[in-house]
Design a protein around this motif. Structure first.
Motif, PDB file in Angstrom:
ATOM      1  N   SER A 166      -9.590  13.903   0.639  1.00 38.24           N
ATOM      2  CA  SER A 166      -9.607  13.282  -0.053  1.00 38.24           C
ATOM      3  C   SER A 166      -8.318  13.061  -1.257  1.00 38.24           C
TER       4      SER A 166
ATOM      5  N   PHE B 138      -6.220  10.724  -3.139  1.00 40.91           N
ATOM      6  CA  PHE B 138      -6.685   9.443  -3.589  1.00 40.91           C
ATOM      7  C   PHE B 138      -7.852   9.936  -4.945  1.00 40.91           C
ATOM      8  N   SER B 139      -7.883  11.411  -4.718  1.00 42.15           N
ATOM      9  CA  SER B 139      -8.382  12.738  -5.704  1.00 42.15           C
ATOM     10  C   SER B 139      -8.203  12.874  -7.000  1.00 42.15           C
TER      11      SER B 139
ATOM     12  N   PHE C  15      -7.359  12.898 -10.297  1.00 43.15           N
ATOM     13  CA  PHE C  15      -6.806  12.254 -11.654  1.00 43.15           C
ATOM     14  C   PHE C  15      -7.986  13.096 -12.577  1.00 43.15           C
TER      15      PHE C  15
ATOM     16  N   ARG D  97     -16.211  11.959 -13.885  1.00 47.29           N
ATOM     17  CA  ARG D  97     -16.183  11.114 -13.435  1.00 47.29           C
ATOM     18  C   ARG D  97     -15.845  10.486 -11.918  1.00 47.29           C
ATOM     19  N   ASN D  98     -15.544  12.099 -11.478  1.00 49.92           N
ATOM     20  CA  ASN D  98     -15.302  11.772 -10.073  1.00 49.92           C
ATOM     21  C   ASN D  98     -16.376  11.751  -9.512  1.00 49.92           C
TER      22      ASN D  98
ATOM     23  N   TYR E 223     -18.565   8.684   1.390  1.00 43.32           N
ATOM     24  CA  TYR E 223     -17.923   8.980   1.226  1.00 43.32           C
ATOM     25  C   TYR E 223     -16.826   7.705   2.757  1.00 43.32           C
TER      26      TYR E 223
ATOM     27  N   ALA F  18     -11.098   2.330  -2.319  1.00 43.95           N
ATOM     28  CA  ALA F  18     -11.644   2.677  -3.371  1.00 43.95           C
ATOM     29  C   ALA F  18     -10.900   3.651  -3.454  1.00 43.95           C
ATOM     30  N   SER F  19     -11.268   4.060  -5.158  1.00 47.07           N
ATOM     31  CA  SER F  19     -11.245   4.956  -4.966  1.00 47.07           C
ATOM     32  C   SER F  19     -12.325   5.889  -6.084  1.00 47.07           C
ATOM     33  N   LEU F  20     -11.956   7.291  -5.776  1.00 47.20           N
ATOM     34  CA  LEU F  20     -13.349   7.675  -6.133  1.00 47.20           C
ATOM     35  C   LEU F  20     -13.768   8.164  -7.759  1.00 47.20           C
ATOM     36  N   ASP F  21     -12.728   7.455  -8.580  1.00 44.80           N
ATOM     37  CA  ASP F  21     -12.781   7.372  -9.832  1.00 44.80           C
ATOM     38  C   ASP F  21     -15.004   6.358  -9.787  1.00 44.80           C
TER      39      ASP F  21
END
Lengths: 161, 99
Positions: free
Chosen positions: A78, A81-82, A84, B25-26, B79, B87-90
């Motif tokens: 990942s 896209f992780s 952030f 948030r993750n 996952y 999608a995001s992991l957010d």
């Protein structure tokens, strides 16, 4: 029971474990978080050794190696896209300090070696846990408030549709 | 005193996990926090066994470890679902997965 040298080693390992766990939330990369969690598990296993439980220490290592390797694979996969800022550090520190002060206050205040007579079992039992009951009642009240709040929220959402 | 120091260490690890869940948030980081909480649970069990309790702690510890291992499988399923839906992991963007 514990010599000075062993106490110093245990203290170093404990600080290492706490730092590794804190780094999970400070690091921006998921892979770095997984690696620091691995370090925390290894430190915890060493603390099991200090508590004279070598069998449990070995089993903890074996069981968590599988889990951690899976987490590492997910972390590598990942990576795209992780990226952030996942943790609000100010909120993390504030929640940590407030909760630690609230939860650890009874530990140093309680007399956990005092024997008291339990009239139900007619035994002399060690006490000290009773000072924790307020915290459990607080958590129960919070969960009850969350349940009622979610019902109100769902109802208002249904009305707006 | 050494007993209280060990209990305090278990509490500190537990609170670190709770603070991580609250402030993160993750999704994966939140599951890592759950692992930290279960780490503190097993540690506290061993501490109380070592200092206070007569009996076997192994069934309780194996229960905790089984839950931790099951959680890893849940991570894999989750996952795969997120990767399949691009999608995001957010966790704030999870509301987009409704449709």
């Amino acid at each position: 029971m514990y010599g000075i040298l062993l106490l110093a080693i245990v203290a170093i390992i404990a600080v290492l474990e706490l730092a590794a766990i804190a780094f999970i939330f400070i690091s921006k990369s998921l892979l770095h978080s997984v690696i620091s969690l691995t370090l925390a598990f290894v430190a915890n296993s060493a603390l099991f050794l200090a508590l004279q439980q070598p069998f449990l220490a070995i089993i903890q290592l074996f069981i968590f190696v599988g889990g951690i390797s899976t987490y590492a694979i997910v972390g590598v996969a990942s990576a795209s896209f992780s990226k952030f800022p996942h943790t609000n550090r100010l909120a993390f520190i504030a929640v940590f300090i407030i909760l630690l002060a609230a939860i650890s206050y009874p530990v140093f205040g309680m007399k956990n070696t005092v024997m008291q007579y339990n009239q139900f079992t007619a035994l002399q039992v060690k006490t000290g846990i009773s000072s924790y009951m307020g915290l459990f009642y607080l958590i129960t009240a919070m969960l009850f408030g969350i349940a009622i709040g979610s019902i109100i929220l769902v109802k208002s959402l249904g009305r707006s549709k | 005193m050494i007993e209280q120091a060990f209990i305090f260490l278990g509490f500190a690890v537990f609170v670190l996990g709770v603070a991580g869940i609250v402030s993160s948030r993750n999704v994966i980081i939140m599951l890592l926090s759950t692992e930290v909480i279960m780490l503190s649970a097993s540690f506290m069990a061993v501490v109380f066994f070592n200092f206070n309790v007569n009996g076997s702690i192994v069934p309780l510890l194996f229960t905790i470890w089984s839950i931790a291992a099951a959680e890893v499988i849940m991570v894999i399923v989750f996952y795969r679902y997120l990767a399949g839906s691009k999608a995001s992991l957010d966790i704030k963007s999870l509301s987009k997965l409704r449709d």
